[in-house]
Design a protein around this motif. Structure first.
Motif, short mmCIF file in Angstrom:
data_model
loop_
_atom_site.label_atom_id
_atom_site.label_comp_id
_atom_site.label_asym_id
_atom_site.label_seq_id
_atom_site.Cartn_x
_atom_site.Cartn_y
_atom_site.Cartn_z
N PRO A 71 -11.91 -5.98 -3.02
CA PRO A 71 -11.63 -5.27 -1.78
C PRO A 71 -10.14 -5.13 -1.50
N ASN B 85 -8.65 -5.04 1.17
CA ASN B 85 -8.14 -5.86 2.27
C ASN B 85 -7.57 -7.20 1.80
N ASP C 140 -4.04 -7.45 2.63
CA ASP C 140 -3.69 -7.72 4.02
C ASP C 140 -3.59 -9.23 4.25
N ARG D 73 0.85 -1.19 0.00
CA ARG D 73 0.00 0.00 0.00
C ARG D 73 0.89 1.24 0.00
N GLU E 58 -4.61 -10.83 6.70
CA GLU E 58 -5.85 -11.30 7.32
C GLU E 58 -7.06 -10.86 6.50
N GLY E 59 -6.90 -10.68 5.20
CA GLY E 59 -8.01 -10.23 4.36
C GLY E 59 -9.19 -11.18 4.39
N GLN E 60 -10.36 -10.64 4.17
CA GLN E 60 -11.59 -11.43 4.15
C GLN E 60 -11.55 -12.42 2.99
#
Length: 148
Positions: free
Chosen positions: A84, A86, A89, A12, A91-93
């Motif tokens: 998305p 995330n 990340d 990011r 721990e992304g969904q």
């Protein structure tokens, strides 16, 4: 369209986007223009990755092109429904990327880019360059072969 495990990996960037949003032929478009003089008949079309304009990385890159003398236009390919952020990340969904690709096919997203290009032609822009990243890079041949 092919993809690999790296489609949802990255870093990011931080910063504040400097461009604006305009509606061009009904398509929400991020626009960045140089502070000084620039050729008004030339434009760069920026075609983002699956994270679209909602990921600041993309708008900061667009701003960087503008800071180097180019007016840049980036259509909202995904109609407000990018993958998305995330996903970047650890721990992304959970996310069904293949189902998302099914909704955002090159036919649909490429048509949105062509619609914006048509609008820019109406404004007097006659020469286009384009850059695409990941999803956007795959979309480039579809969009620019051939333009009428």
């Amino acid at each position: 369209m092919s993809f690999c495990e790296h489609c949802v990996k990255g870093v990011r960037h931080e910063g504040t986007p400097e461009g604006t949003y305009e509606t061009i032929n009904g398509i929400r478009t991020y626009v960045a223009k140089p502070a000084g003089d620039y050729p008004k008949d030339k434009a760069v079309i920026y075609i983002p990755d699956i994270f679209g304009l909602e990921l600041v990385n993309n708008t900061l890159l667009i701003d960087g092109f503008a800071q180097n003398g180019f007016q840049v236009y980036s259509p909202d390919l995904f109609e407000g429904d990018p993958a998305p952020a995330n996903l970047l990340d650890k721990e992304g969904q959970p996310f069904d990327l293949m189902a998302w690709f099914g909704v955002h096919s090159p036919d649909r997203t490429g048509a949105r880019v062509k619609t914006v290009i048509d609008g820019l032609k109406e404004r007097g822009i006659t020469k286009f360059a384009a850059t695409g990243y990941c999803y956007g890079g795959e979309l480039l041949p579809w969009i620019f072969s051939p333009l009428p």
